[in-house]
Design a protein around this motif. Structure first.
Motif, mmCIF file in Angstrom:
data_model
loop_
_atom_site.group_PDB
_atom_site.id
_atom_site.type_symbol
_atom_site.label_atom_id
_atom_site.label_comp_id
_atom_site.label_asym_id
_atom_site.label_seq_id
_atom_site.Cartn_x
_atom_site.Cartn_y
_atom_site.Cartn_z
ATOM 1 N N UNK A 1 0.843 -1.194 0.000
ATOM 2 C CA UNK A 1 0.000 0.000 0.000
ATOM 3 C C UNK A 1 0.882 1.250 0.000
ATOM 4 N N UNK A 2 0.488 2.260 -0.744
ATOM 5 C CA UNK A 2 1.253 3.509 -0.784
ATOM 6 C C UNK A 2 1.218 4.167 0.594
ATOM 7 N N UNK A 3 2.341 4.737 1.039
ATOM 8 C CA UNK A 3 2.316 5.428 2.331
ATOM 9 C C UNK A 3 1.476 6.698 2.236
ATOM 10 N N UNK B 1 16.786 0.762 4.508
ATOM 11 C CA UNK B 1 17.214 2.155 4.423
ATOM 12 C C UNK B 1 16.352 2.989 3.497
ATOM 13 N N UNK B 2 15.150 2.504 3.194
ATOM 14 C CA UNK B 2 14.276 3.202 2.253
ATOM 15 C C UNK B 2 13.094 3.897 2.925
ATOM 16 N N UNK B 3 13.000 3.847 4.265
ATOM 17 C CA UNK B 3 11.935 4.550 4.977
ATOM 18 C C UNK B 3 12.447 5.959 5.244
ATOM 19 N N UNK C 1 10.100 3.346 -0.374
ATOM 20 C CA UNK C 1 10.988 2.700 -1.356
ATOM 21 C C UNK C 1 12.172 3.584 -1.764
ATOM 22 N N UNK C 2 12.288 4.759 -1.174
ATOM 23 C CA UNK C 2 13.398 5.643 -1.479
ATOM 24 C C UNK C 2 13.246 6.417 -2.778
ATOM 25 N N UNK C 3 12.133 6.237 -3.493
ATOM 26 C CA UNK C 3 11.912 6.937 -4.767
ATOM 27 C C UNK C 3 10.646 7.774 -4.770
ATOM 28 N N UNK C 4 9.501 7.105 -4.579
ATOM 29 C CA UNK C 4 8.230 7.833 -4.592
ATOM 30 C C UNK C 4 7.876 8.286 -3.186
ATOM 31 N N UNK C 5 7.362 9.521 -3.092
ATOM 32 C CA UNK C 5 6.969 10.084 -1.810
ATOM 33 C C UNK C 5 5.478 10.376 -1.803
#
Length: 181
Positions: free
Chosen positions: A38-40, A73-75, A113-117
């Motif tokens: 699920x998207x944050x 390390x992606x959070x 995921x370190x890319x999409x916010x």
């Protein structure tokens, strides 16, 4: 070599194998997996404001936060474009330190995921606070002296607090309520 492919929408969360084809007919059989989650989403932050110098621990509430993302390390949290590492608390809570910026309102976003916010519109206010003096400058050890503090950038009265004695154990009178005048 590398190739980039945009993940298509998924019917639900879970692992999916990702394979590559050079002709659209035969695909690799590497069974490398990609995990749909699920998207944050960010619903609120606490506290809602902090000092412009940064470093305030901010609790971010929302959904879709992942301990696996923290382990990789992606959070991450992003304050107005500046990214910091987040600490996982639960699927609906994490903590990250605010960043240094000019006073004002900053968007708070989260990535797993370190890319999409996320882009939920939750804001955090940075304020610049300065003290220029206290009156009176002395009082009895028993406490109780009402002290007027002069300065600038004081926020609303419901979030003001005074600390006497810094971090000295047994000396300070921490957490004394303050009144904005």
């Amino acid at each position: 070599n590398q190739v980039e492919c945009a993940a298509p929408p998924s019917a639900g969360a879970g692992d999916r194998y990702v394979e590559v084809s050079m002709n659209g007919q035969q695909y690799t059989a590497s069974e490398v997996s990609f995990t749909y989650r699920p998207a944050p989403a960010v619903s609120s932050v606490w506290p809602t404001r902090g000092v412009a110098e940064g470093g305030t621990p901010v609790t971010v509430l929302g959904s879709g936060f992942s301990s696996a993302a923290e382990a990789m390390g992606a959070l991450l949290c992003r304050f107005n474009g500046t990214t910091v590492v987040a600490v996982y608390v639960s699927e609906s809570s994490l903590v990250c330190n605010s960043t240094r910026a000019s006073p004002g309102y900053l968007p708070v976003e989260v990535s797993t995921n370190g890319r999409e916010f996320s882009s939920d519109g939750v804001q955090y206010e940075l304020v610049s606070v300065a003290m220029t003096g206290v009156v009176p400058w002395t009082g009895p050890e028993r406490g109780g002296t009402v002290v007027t503090i002069a300065g600038s950038g004081f926020a609303s009265a419901d979030e003001l607090a005074c600390v006497f004695g810094g971090s000295s154990v047994g000396v300070g009178y921490g957490g004394v309520s303050a009144v904005l005048t």
